[in-house]
Design a protein around this motif. Structure first.
Motif, short mmCIF file in Angstrom:
data_model
loop_
_atom_site.label_atom_id
_atom_site.label_comp_id
_atom_site.label_asym_id
_atom_site.label_seq_id
_atom_site.Cartn_x
_atom_site.Cartn_y
_atom_site.Cartn_z
N VAL A 1 24.98 53.78 2.93
CA VAL A 1 23.93 53.64 3.95
C VAL A 1 24.18 52.44 4.86
O VAL A 1 24.04 52.54 6.09
CB VAL A 1 22.55 53.50 3.28
CG1 VAL A 1 21.47 53.18 4.31
CG2 VAL A 1 22.20 54.78 2.54
N TYR B 1 17.68 50.03 -4.61
CA TYR B 1 17.15 51.32 -4.18
C TYR B 1 17.71 51.84 -2.85
O TYR B 1 17.33 52.93 -2.42
CB TYR B 1 15.62 51.23 -4.06
CG TYR B 1 14.90 51.25 -5.39
CD1 TYR B 1 15.59 51.10 -6.58
CD2 TYR B 1 13.53 51.41 -5.46
CE1 TYR B 1 14.94 51.11 -7.81
CE2 TYR B 1 12.87 51.43 -6.68
CZ TYR B 1 13.58 51.27 -7.84
OH TYR B 1 12.93 51.28 -9.04
N GLU B 2 18.57 51.07 -2.20
CA GLU B 2 19.13 51.55 -0.94
C GLU B 2 19.84 52.89 -1.15
O GLU B 2 20.58 53.08 -2.11
CB GLU B 2 20.13 50.54 -0.39
CG GLU B 2 19.50 49.28 0.15
CD GLU B 2 20.57 48.27 0.52
OE1 GLU B 2 21.26 48.49 1.53
OE2 GLU B 2 20.71 47.27 -0.20
N GLY B 3 19.62 53.79 -0.23
CA GLY B 3 20.30 55.08 -0.31
C GLY B 3 19.53 56.13 -1.09
O GLY B 3 19.92 57.29 -1.10
N ILE B 4 18.43 55.73 -1.75
CA ILE B 4 17.61 56.70 -2.47
C ILE B 4 16.56 57.24 -1.49
O ILE B 4 15.77 56.47 -0.93
CB ILE B 4 16.92 56.06 -3.68
CG1 ILE B 4 17.98 55.52 -4.66
CG2 ILE B 4 16.02 57.06 -4.39
CD1 ILE B 4 17.39 54.78 -5.84
N SER B 5 16.58 58.53 -1.28
CA SER B 5 15.70 59.13 -0.26
C SER B 5 14.45 59.73 -0.89
O SER B 5 14.35 59.88 -2.11
CB SER B 5 16.46 60.21 0.51
OG SER B 5 16.89 61.24 -0.37
N GLY B 6 13.49 60.06 -0.03
CA GLY B 6 12.28 60.74 -0.47
C GLY B 6 11.00 59.99 -0.20
O GLY B 6 9.92 60.59 -0.19
N TYR B 7 11.10 58.69 0.03
CA TYR B 7 9.89 57.89 0.23
C TYR B 7 10.00 57.03 1.49
O TYR B 7 9.40 55.95 1.57
CB TYR B 7 9.64 56.99 -0.99
CG TYR B 7 9.38 57.78 -2.25
CD1 TYR B 7 8.11 58.27 -2.54
CD2 TYR B 7 10.41 58.06 -3.14
CE1 TYR B 7 7.86 59.00 -3.69
CE2 TYR B 7 10.18 58.80 -4.30
CZ TYR B 7 8.90 59.26 -4.56
OH TYR B 7 8.66 59.98 -5.70
N GLU B 8 10.73 57.51 2.47
CA GLU B 8 10.98 56.72 3.67
C GLU B 8 9.70 56.31 4.38
O GLU B 8 9.66 55.25 5.04
CB GLU B 8 11.88 57.50 4.63
CG GLU B 8 13.32 57.65 4.18
CD GLU B 8 13.53 58.80 3.20
OE1 GLU B 8 14.68 59.04 2.82
OE2 GLU B 8 12.52 59.44 2.80
N ARG C 1 8.56 52.78 3.81
CA ARG C 1 9.44 51.68 4.22
C ARG C 1 9.63 50.67 3.09
O ARG C 1 9.39 49.47 3.25
CB ARG C 1 8.89 50.99 5.47
CG ARG C 1 8.93 51.81 6.74
CD ARG C 1 10.34 52.23 7.15
NE ARG C 1 11.29 51.12 7.16
CZ ARG C 1 11.49 50.34 8.23
NH1 ARG C 1 10.80 50.52 9.33
NH2 ARG C 1 12.39 49.38 8.16
N ASP D 1 12.19 49.46 2.12
CA ASP D 1 13.25 48.49 2.41
C ASP D 1 12.68 47.18 2.95
O ASP D 1 13.39 46.17 3.01
CB ASP D 1 14.24 49.07 3.41
CG ASP D 1 13.59 49.45 4.75
OD1 ASP D 1 12.45 49.98 4.72
OD2 ASP D 1 14.22 49.25 5.80
#
Length: 394
Positions: free
Chosen positions: A59, A297-304, A307, A309
Motif C-alpha cells: 500500500v 493494519y495497513e493494507g487490511i481493507s473493509g473499514y475504510e 479512517r 489510519d
C-alpha cells in the motif's frame, strides 16, 4: 525509570497527561524491528506475521527493516517532547514474550520479542496498561515474562500482575509539590477478555470487569479511596467495547460518568481501532475510545470509512488542586509504512468534523497549529447522576 517526570514546581498548577490508545508492537511490527520473534501465527487467513509487512508495503512502499526502536512511533515522539507531559500512559496491547503456547479459542495473538522492548521504552511511558485482550495471548507464562521484561526495562504496569492485589492496584505517579497521579486500569469482557484471565489471589492475570455496572464503578472508586490523598488526581484506563463503529452503549456511558461522580478526573477508554466520542462531563474528560496508535493494519481493507489510519495523541491538562479539565489538545497523526507521521490538513479536517458530530455536548475545534481541541458545551451532560442522554451517541 521512576513513574512521573517530577518537577519542583508545576507550571501554573496544571498537570498535563499524554494518553494514547492501543500500542500493538507485536506481530508485523515486531517483524520489522531488530530482533523479530517467531513469525508463526494461527489466524484463519494469515499464518506468518511477515505477511502483514507485505500488506503494508504493497500500500505505502518499502519499509527499511530492520528499523530502529523509534521507527513505529515516528513523528509521534515529538508530541511529548514538545508538550513535556507530567505523566505518559499507553495501552500496551502486546505480550512481550518468547512463549509459544497460543491461547486457545482466540483468532488473533500478539507478541513482541523481549529484545525489542526498546521500541516501547523509547516513548518513555510512565504507565503501561495491560488490562486488555492480548496480555495473555501466550498464557500465564507469557504474562509473567511480559511483567519481568517490562520491570527489567524500568517500565511500570497497571491492570495486570502476578496476583489480584498487584493487578487491581493503582499505580502512583508523583508529579510535583506533593501532587500525585493515580492510574487504575480495568479490562472488560466486551473487549474480548475471557473471564478466565482474571487475576486471583493465587494466579497471575488481568484486572477484569465482567460488565460496566454501577457496582463495578463503585469498586474502582472504593479501591482508589483507600490510597488517595488530598490533591491526588485519578485516571481510570479501561479496555472495553467492540472494534468498529461510533456507537457507545448506555451502560458504558453510565459507567464512565459514575466514575467521574465518584471522584475520577480522567477516563481513558480504548479498544476500538479508531477514535470514538469525546465527552467533557462535569468538567472532566471521558475518552470512550482512543483508537489504535501503533499497529500493523495497513493494507487490511473493509473499514475504510472509519479512517483507522488516523491516530490521535491526547494531551489533557487538569488543575492540580481541583482536577478540573482546563484544556484537551489532540494531535492527529497518520500511519504509513508502520510509522506515524503528521496528518495533512484534509485528514485533520475530516477527523475534526467526525469527532464533532459524534461527541455529545462537546465541540471539537481546530487551531491554526492544526491541533484539535475539545470543549464541553451542553449542560445536559453535566448532571450529578449521569442520567441525561439528551445528547445521544451515534
Amino acid at each position: 525509570m521512576p513513574c512521573g517526570h517530577y518537577r519542583e514546581n508545576m507550571r501554573g498548577g496544571v498537570v498535563t497527561l499524554f494518553l494514547c490508545g492501543d500500542v500493538m508492537l507485536g506481530r508485523g511490527v515486531d517483524q520489522i524491528l531488530a530482533c523479530p520473534g517467531d513469525p508463526v501465527l494461527r489466524e484463519g487467513w494469515i499464518r506468518d506475521a511477515r505477511a502483514y509487512v507485505d500488506l503494508a508495503e504493497a500500500v505505502n512502499g518499502p519499509i527499511p527493516a530492520p528499523v530502529p526502536p523509534a521507527w513505529p512511533w515516528g513523528e509521534a515522539l515529538r508530541v511529548p517532547a514538545e508538550a513535556a507531559p507530567d505523566v505518559r500512559i499507553v495501552n500496551l496491547e502486546t505480550s512481550v514474550t518468547c512463549a509459544d503456547a497460543f491461547a486457545p479459542g482466540k483468532e488473533v495473538h500478539y507478541r513482541m520479542h523481549p529484545a525489542n522492548v526498546p521500541a516501547l521504552a523509547v516513548a518513555r511511558p510512565d504507565v503501561c496498561v495491560l488490562a486488555n485482550n492480548h496480555t495473555l495471548d501466550f498464557g500465564r507464562a507469557g504474562l509473567v515474562e511480559t511483567l519481568d521484561v517490562l520491570s527489567g526495562a524500568g517500565l511500570r504496569v497497571a491492570g495486570a500482575g502476578r496476583d489480584a492485589e498487584e493487578a487491581y492496584a493503582p499505580v502512583v505517579c508523583p508529579v510535583a509539590d506533593g501532587v500525585r497521579v493515580l492510574v487504575v486500569a480495568r479490562g472488560m469482557t466486551s473487549s474480548g477478555i475471557p473471564p478466565s484471565w482474571a487475576a486471583t489471589a493465587e494466579r497471575a492475570g488481568v484486572a477484569h470487569v465482567p460488565e460496566p455496572t454501577a457496582a463495578a464503578a463503585a469498586e474502582v472508586v472504593e479501591r482508589v479511596r483507600r490510597v488517595r490523598r488530598p490533591g491526588d488526581l485519578v485516571v481510570v484506563s479501561v479496555h472495553w467495547g467492540s472494534n468498529w463503529g461510533y456507537h457507545v452503549p448506555r451502560e458504558q456511558i453510565r459507567f464512565a460518568r459514575a466514575l467521574v461522580d465518584g471522584g475520577v478526573d480522567v477516563v481513558h477508554g480504548h479498544s476500538s481501532h479508531h477514535p470514538r466520542p469525546v465527552e467533557v462531563y462535569r468538567d472532566r474528560l471521558i475518552l470512550y475510545g482512543c483508537g489504535d496508535f501503533i499497529d500493523d493494519y495497513e493494507g487490511i481493507s473493509g473499514y475504510e470509512k472509519y479512517r483507522d489510519d488516523l491516530r490521535i495523541a491526547y494531551l489533557p491538562s487538569v488543575e492540580a488542586d481541583t482536577g478540573r479539565l482546563t484544556e484537551v489538545r489532540m494531535v492527529v497523526l497518520r500511519a504509513r509504512r508502520m510509522r506515524l507521521e503528521p496528518a495533512d490538513e484534509e485528514d485533520r479536517a475530516w477527523l475534526r468534523a467526525t469527532l464533532d458530530r459524534i461527541s455529545p455536548g462537546t465541540s471539537i475545534t481546530a487551531g491554526p497549529d492544526g491541533v484539535l481541541r475539545a470543549v464541553g458545551t451542553a449542560a445536559a451532560v453535566r448532571g450529578p447522576n449521569g442520567t441525561s442522554f439528551r445528547n445521544s451517541f451515534l
